[in-house]
Design a protein around this motif. Structure first.
Motif, PDB file in Angstrom:
ATOM      1  N   PRO A   1       3.217   0.897  -5.539  1.00 53.84           N
ATOM      2  CA  PRO A   1       2.999  -0.599  -5.224  1.00 53.84           C
ATOM      3  C   PRO A   1       1.970  -1.039  -6.421  1.00 53.84           C
ATOM      4  CG  PRO A   1       1.661   1.109  -3.823  1.00 53.84           C
ATOM      5  CD  PRO A   1       2.711   1.925  -4.593  1.00 53.84           C
ATOM      6  N   GLY A   2       2.219  -2.193  -6.927  1.00 55.34           N
ATOM      7  CA  GLY A   2       1.523  -2.643  -8.069  1.00 55.34           C
ATOM      8  C   GLY A   2       0.075  -3.226  -8.010  1.00 55.34           C
ATOM      9  N   GLY A   3      -0.127  -3.863  -6.624  1.00 56.98           N
ATOM     10  CA  GLY A   3      -1.342  -4.460  -6.607  1.00 56.98           C
ATOM     11  C   GLY A   3      -2.421  -3.992  -6.714  1.00 56.98           C
ATOM     12  N   PRO A   4      -2.681  -2.682  -6.545  1.00 50.35           N
ATOM     13  CA  PRO A   4      -4.206  -2.084  -6.925  1.00 50.35           C
ATOM     14  C   PRO A   4      -4.293  -1.999  -8.552  1.00 50.35           C
ATOM     15  CG  PRO A   4      -3.167  -0.818  -4.952  1.00 50.35           C
ATOM     16  CD  PRO A   4      -2.060  -1.780  -5.612  1.00 50.35           C
ATOM     17  N   HIS A   5      -3.108  -1.685  -9.305  1.00 46.05           N
ATOM     18  CA  HIS A   5      -3.370  -1.743 -10.525  1.00 46.05           C
ATOM     19  C   HIS A   5      -3.697  -2.851 -11.166  1.00 46.05           C
ATOM     20  CE1 HIS A   5      -1.544   2.487 -10.421  1.00 46.05           C
ATOM     21  NE2 HIS A   5      -0.622   2.022  -9.796  1.00 46.05           N
TER      22      HIS A   5
END
Length: 358
Positions: free
Chosen positions: A199-203
């Motif tokens: 999942p890309g949100g934290p990045h």
């Protein structure tokens, strides 16, 4: 008389499961790609909250594959039940009710949890409580503090972005919602464009925090009096900036884009939430959902609430993502009112939050 009807009669008469002063709710959450089982005492004391994530499984596909998610829930459910009971230090015979996410969510994933919950409620001869997933995210706040009404809940998750007014306990009124992508979906799509894994949100959040420059992107406020959201245009603006740079033979400014995207999202969602609180006379702000773990969002909302003199509740990260403890917290609303579900409960991928109100 049906089994659930008998249990309702017992509760109304002060006997059976509704009469105990201390009670244990076993909750099951399988709305998407986390298999979770929790045991919560009296609706607020979390004795166990076991979560099995499928992120590693779905990462190779760039997102959640519903059929795979359902199969993983089947494989993991019994283990999560056993671990939750063991960690809580109780016996299954001590359980007073079984709660389960009825919806919204992926239909196949929901079905696994609903079947497990109905089977367990029947075997233990205890009430069943069908529970709304978003009500769970909202009442996760009740596990860490008292909710003061009326309150505004800003719900930001993978599939939902909503501003909800709680005029009193368990009464939900949706003031605004996303018209296209939810915040979490927009983050994942932008992250893919920035070449981050799922999942890309934290990045994106991390890169935005580290950026020194911001690529300024549009803010989608919609109509002046609207509490609704729209993030598809913002996602397209990011893609357009990347394509523009490459057509010029330049390297796209990924960190600047991450910061610009995040600043645009945060400004709009927090701005509308604060306006809703002021216009409704809310006495508290609640931040809810998986994207509530976003550092930039948490910090900005804290600043705005402090400026407005508005108390703010934000669950710890482990209670922001999908988990069964939050389902128990919401189910407690129904337990205390003896609003039990029948054993013909059906999974509902599109379940109205307002209709679920107590």
């Amino acid at each position: 008389m049906s089994e659930i009807g008998r249990l309702n009669d017992q509760a109304a008469q002060g006997a059976g499961p509704g009469a105990v002063s201390d009670y244990l709710l076993l909750a099951i959450e399988t709305s998407c790609d986390e298999t979770s089982v929790a045991i919560v005492r009296n609706g607020r004391e979390v004795l166990s909250n076991k979560i099995s994530s499928q992120i590693d499984t779905h990462r190779q596909f760039g997102g959640v594959v519903p059929e795979i998610a359902s199969r993983k829930h089947v494989e993991t459910m019994t283990l999560m039940l056993e671990e939750a009971v063991r960690e809580a230090g109780v016996e299954l015979s001590d359980i007073n009710a079984v709660a389960v996410t009825q919806g919204p969510g992926l239909i196949g994933a929901l079905l696994v949890g609903v079947v497990a919950a109905k089977s367990l409620a029947l075997a233990l001869d205890v009430p069943l409580i069908g529970t709304h997933h978003i009500a769970g995210h909202i009442y996760a706040n009740h596990l860490i503090g008292d909710i003061v009404y009326p309150a505004i809940a800003l719900v930001v998750s993978g599939g939902h972005t909503e501003i909800v007014l709680l005029e009193e306990e368990g009464k939900f009124n949706i003031l605004g919602r996303t018209r296209d992508d939810a915040v979490g979906e927009a983050y994942d799509k932008v992250a893919r464009a920035l070449q981050f894994p799922y999942p890309g949100g934290p990045h994106v959040d991390k890169l935005a925090q580290e950026a020194t420059e911001e690529v300024v992107l549009p803010r989608s406020w919609l109509e002046p009096d609207s509490y609704d959201f729209s993030f598809s245009g913002l996602k397209s603006a990011v893609l357009a900036e990347i394509n523009r740079s490459r057509m010029k033979g330049e390297t796209p400014d990924f960190s600047g884009l991450a910061k610009g995207f995040q600043q645009s999202v945060i400004e709009v969602v927090t701005g509308k939430a604060i306006r809703a609180a002021k216009e409704t006379g809310a006495r508290q702000m609640l931040l809810c959902g998986g994207v509530a773990a976003n550092r930039g969002l948490r910090e900005r909302l804290k600043e705005l609430c402090e400026d407005a003199g508005l108390p703010l509740l934000i669950p710890p990260n482990k209670l922001c993502t999908d988990n069964a403890a939050m389902i128990a917290a919401a189910a407690d609303l129904k337990w205390r009112r003896r609003q039990f579900s029948s054993l013909d409960l059906k999974a509902e991928p599109i379940l109205s939050l307002e209709d679920w109100s107590v």
